[in-house]
Design a protein around this motif. Structure first.
Motif, PDB file in Angstrom:
ATOM      1  N   ARG A  90       0.837  -1.179   0.000  1.00  0.00           N
ATOM      2  CA  ARG A  90       0.000   0.000   0.000  1.00  0.00           C
ATOM      3  C   ARG A  90       0.885   1.246   0.000  1.00  0.00           C
ATOM      4  N   VAL A  91       0.484   2.258  -0.763  1.00  0.00           N
ATOM      5  CA  VAL A  91       1.142   3.561  -0.728  1.00  0.00           C
ATOM      6  C   VAL A  91       0.269   4.470   0.128  1.00  0.00           C
ATOM      7  N   LEU A 112       1.177  13.657   9.256  1.00  0.00           N
ATOM      8  CA  LEU A 112       0.441  12.712   8.431  1.00  0.00           C
ATOM      9  C   LEU A 112       0.135  11.499   9.303  1.00  0.00           C
ATOM     10  N   CYS A 113      -1.151  11.206   9.475  1.00  0.00           N
ATOM     11  CA  CYS A 113      -1.573  10.103  10.336  1.00  0.00           C
ATOM     12  C   CYS A 113      -1.860   8.882   9.472  1.00  0.00           C
ATOM     13  N   ALA A 125       4.673  16.275   8.457  1.00  0.00           N
ATOM     14  CA  ALA A 125       4.411  16.662   7.073  1.00  0.00           C
ATOM     15  C   ALA A 125       5.473  17.663   6.626  1.00  0.00           C
ATOM     16  N   ILE A 126       6.266  17.300   5.634  1.00  0.00           N
ATOM     17  CA  ILE A 126       7.373  18.125   5.160  1.00  0.00           C
ATOM     18  C   ILE A 126       6.891  18.950   3.971  1.00  0.00           C
ATOM     19  N   ALA A 171      -2.664   8.118   4.406  1.00  0.00           N
ATOM     20  CA  ALA A 171      -2.357   9.158   5.394  1.00  0.00           C
ATOM     21  C   ALA A 171      -3.330  10.323   5.289  1.00  0.00           C
ATOM     22  N   ASP A 172      -3.806  10.770   6.448  1.00  0.00           N
ATOM     23  CA  ASP A 172      -4.645  11.963   6.544  1.00  0.00           C
ATOM     24  C   ASP A 172      -3.912  13.005   7.381  1.00  0.00           C
ATOM     25  N   ARG A 173      -4.125  14.277   7.085  1.00  0.00           N
ATOM     26  CA  ARG A 173      -3.416  15.344   7.795  1.00  0.00           C
ATOM     27  C   ARG A 173      -4.049  15.608   9.165  1.00  0.00           C
ATOM     28  N   PHE A 174      -3.160  15.689  10.169  1.00  0.00           N
ATOM     29  CA  PHE A 174      -3.546  16.014  11.532  1.00  0.00           C
ATOM     30  C   PHE A 174      -2.895  17.344  11.874  1.00  0.00           C
TER      31      PHE A 174
END
Length: 231
Positions: A90-91, A112-113, A125-126, A171-174
């Protein structure tokens, strides 16, 4: 890094053969300052990992596994496993970094969660340099989930626990508001941070939600490689 061809932030879920998994589980860690293992791949085009790319998708990577940071330890160090095939299952995240983007550190601290099966992680998150690469293992604090207006969600603790176990396969943003985005203000182990998932709907169906995440341990931290372009 903020230099081509290394200007990507990619999170992968991968599979390993059982003998390699056992080597990772059973070895004695030789570098307390680097409590992780790294993978030195045979070179390949990073674009082949892009799930939205138009070309052929890469399904595996071949390389060697090392205790600690392979670029600092590989010389004279015996790999834990050689010529190992890593299967890409998975990516979770694929982002190409802008090598000219400069971080002002006046924005929101974002992670990124990702994860599932009861294991939840945050990766910093970069977006611009100077920056840092950090991965934390975390868990959601029961009873802290609210809608964007601060009202408790109707979902009970068991429902939210199952949601966190199954949802973050990508990944979802936190977002942690009111916090500088620099290494000194990063989330630390045993620290609890309140933040928002703006693009994620909880089981109750509201658009986004807030929750507290507690950091259990820092899996990885690297600052100097993201200080800026090397050219």
């Amino acid at each position: 890094m903020f230099d081509t061809p290394h200007n990507y932030q990619v999170l992968l879920e991968v599979g390993l053969d059982e003998d390699v998994r056992e080597a990772l589980r059973s070895h004695s860690h030789a570098f307390p300052e680097e409590p992780y293992d790294t993978f030195d791949p045979v070179p390949f085009p990073m674009a082949e990992l892009d799930p939205s790319g138009s070309g052929p998708r890469r399904t595996s990577i071949t390389g060697s596994l090392f205790c600690g940071h392979f670029e600092r330890r590989a010389k004279g160090t015996t790999p834990l496993a050689r010529n190992t095939e890593v299967r890409i299952e998975r990516v979770a995240q694929f982002t190409q970094l802008d090598v000219d983007a400069h971080m002002t550190h006046d924005g929101t601290l974002e992670y990124l969660c990702f994860g599932h099966g009861g294991r939840l992680y945050l990766a910093h998150a970069i977006s611009g340099w100077p920056s840092y690469d950090q991965i934390l293992e975390v868990h959601a604090v029961p009873g802290t989930a609210t809608n964007p207006m601060g009202q408790p969600l109707p979902d009970d603790a068991s429902t939210m626990d199952e949601f966190f176990r199954e949802h973050f396969t990508t990944a979802d943003r936190f977002d942690i508001g009111g916090r500088r985005d620099d290494p000194e203000h990063r989330l630390a182990p045993q620290e609890v941070a309140a933040g928002s998932f703006f693009a994620t709907s909880p089981p109750s169906g509201t658009h986004g939600f807030r929750v507290q995440l507690e950091a259990e341990r820092e899996v990885y931290l690297e600052v100097r490689e993201l200080a800026g372009p090397m050219h």
